[in-house]
Design an enzyme around this catalytic site. Sequence first.
Site, PDB file in Angstrom:
ATOM      1  N   THR A 177       1.034  -0.979   0.234  1.00 56.31           N
ATOM      2  CA  THR A 177       0.131  -0.262   0.422  1.00 56.31           C
ATOM      3  C   THR A 177       0.485   1.370   0.270  1.00 56.31           C
ATOM      4  OG1 THR A 177      -2.120  -1.166   1.396  1.00 56.31           O
ATOM      5  CG2 THR A 177      -1.327   1.299   1.571  1.00 56.31           C
ATOM      6  N   ARG A 205     -14.513  -6.669  -0.297  1.00 56.07           N
ATOM      7  CA  ARG A 205     -14.370  -6.157   0.812  1.00 56.07           C
ATOM      8  C   ARG A 205     -13.339  -5.457   0.804  1.00 56.07           C
ATOM      9  NH1 ARG A 205      -8.600  -4.306   2.392  1.00 56.07           N
ATOM     10  NH2 ARG A 205      -7.906  -5.261   4.778  1.00 56.07           N
ATOM     11  N   VAL A 206     -13.288  -4.356   1.532  1.00 55.82           N
ATOM     12  CA  VAL A 206     -12.640  -2.263   1.992  1.00 55.82           C
ATOM     13  C   VAL A 206     -11.794  -2.748   3.508  1.00 55.82           C
ATOM     14  CG1 VAL A 206     -13.544  -0.461   1.713  1.00 55.82           C
ATOM     15  CG2 VAL A 206     -14.881  -1.368   0.618  1.00 55.82           C
ATOM     16  N   ASP A 208      -8.713  -0.248   5.387  1.00 56.13           N
ATOM     17  CA  ASP A 208      -8.404   1.205   5.709  1.00 56.13           C
ATOM     18  C   ASP A 208      -8.290   2.569   4.769  1.00 56.13           C
ATOM     19  OD1 ASP A 208      -5.793  -0.053   5.999  1.00 56.13           O
ATOM     20  OD2 ASP A 208      -5.840   1.561   7.164  1.00 56.13           O
ATOM     21  N   THR A 228      -0.603   1.851   6.873  1.00 54.49           N
ATOM     22  CA  THR A 228      -0.289   0.456   6.506  1.00 54.49           C
ATOM     23  C   THR A 228       0.079  -0.178   7.087  1.00 54.49           C
ATOM     24  OG1 THR A 228       0.943  -0.807   5.028  1.00 54.49           O
ATOM     25  CG2 THR A 228       2.424   1.154   5.601  1.00 54.49           C
TER      26      THR A 228
HETATM   27  N1  ASP Z   1      -3.610  -1.512   5.001  1.00 56.08           N
HETATM   28  C1  ASP Z   1      -3.858  -2.031   3.239  1.00 56.08           C
HETATM   29  C2  ASP Z   1      -5.314  -2.630   3.886  1.00 56.08           C
HETATM   30  O1  ASP Z   1      -5.814  -3.763   4.223  1.00 56.08           O
HETATM   31  C3  ASP Z   1      -3.560  -3.132   3.331  1.00 56.08           C
HETATM   32  C4  ASP Z   1      -1.353  -2.132   3.076  1.00 56.08           C
HETATM   33  O2  ASP Z   1      -1.068  -1.236   4.155  1.00 56.08           O
HETATM   34  O3  ASP Z   1      -0.287  -3.259   2.825  1.00 56.08           O
HETATM   35  O4  ASP Z   1      -6.070  -2.600   2.730  1.00 56.08           O
END
Ligand code: ASP
Length: 310
Positions: A177, A205-206, A208, A228
């Site tokens: 991310t 799915r969503v 954060d 992240t």
């Molecule tokens: N926080 C992101 C999610 O859960 C994933 C990530 O940070 O790589 O969609």
Amino acid sequence: MNNTFSIAIHGGAGTLVKGMMTPDLESRYKNDLKTAMLAGYAVLEAGNTAVEAVEAAIIVLENSSLFNAGKGAVFTANGTHEMDASIMDGKSLNAGAVSLITGIKNPVSLARDVMEKSEHVFLAGEGAHEFAKELNYNFKDAAYFHDEFRYQQWIEIKDTDSFQLDHSTKKDSKFGTVGAVACDKHGNIAAATSTGGMTNKKWGRVGDSPMIGSGNYANNKTCAISCTGSGEFFIRGVVAYDVACLMEHKGMSVDEAAQEVIHKRILEIGGDGGLIAVDSKGNISMPFNTEGMYRAHKSSTGEEGISIYK
Ligand code: ASP
């Protein structure tokens, strides 16, 4: 005028295994992080806004297939890409977010358009695509987003019920991310975050990343934040807003608040990950509770760095 302006970016926190990282790959990561950081910094140096700077930095990372955002986004359980992005302006508290996006090269720009050209804060799926069509966005086909490494990650777990953080497997060397926070010459701050989410995610799915207050937040009074990590925990911990609250209500500095949330409060509920934060004086904090986090920062004070591991 604020004399210190600064930018920080991340390309995902994760369990980075040094042995998996070849010198060549490491330099490609660092190179793309540097390009993104400098793109954002140039915007600030020219006297433009923090919002413009974070968008410019994120676009570079979305266009790189090394990160899980835009090109190179992870695969869903259906073998598609569903991307999430958000942006927030700490001066006006305006915000824009999109979720379940397919075919848009730069989801962060669509999030900014939601903020500036719609009456709404958050558009998802079909409606977001309709909005993009009205603004004459160019849709890319699935081949543009395809990355062979991500595809193999998905193939390994696609017939299971598990879904995984892009950066959760030990042998993984690709994470990702992406996020950016900036403080401009006027002391205005902004944050943006963009992601493909988690490999093999299902049912719309969503995470954060597009949720204002969880994965992204900005308020000139306190700080701008991009997170992240394991999204489900970051949503429950309302992580980005939690950092801002500690500053506002407990009088903590941006670094104290960010460290407290990442090394204590999110761990207590089982979450792993990191964040980048900046306050309106240009102070930066970049804590993570994983083994590494792709990150870079640059400030008009001359401070600068690009790192992956602790
Ligand atoms: N926080 C992101 C999610 O859960 C994933 C990530 O940070 O790589 O969609």
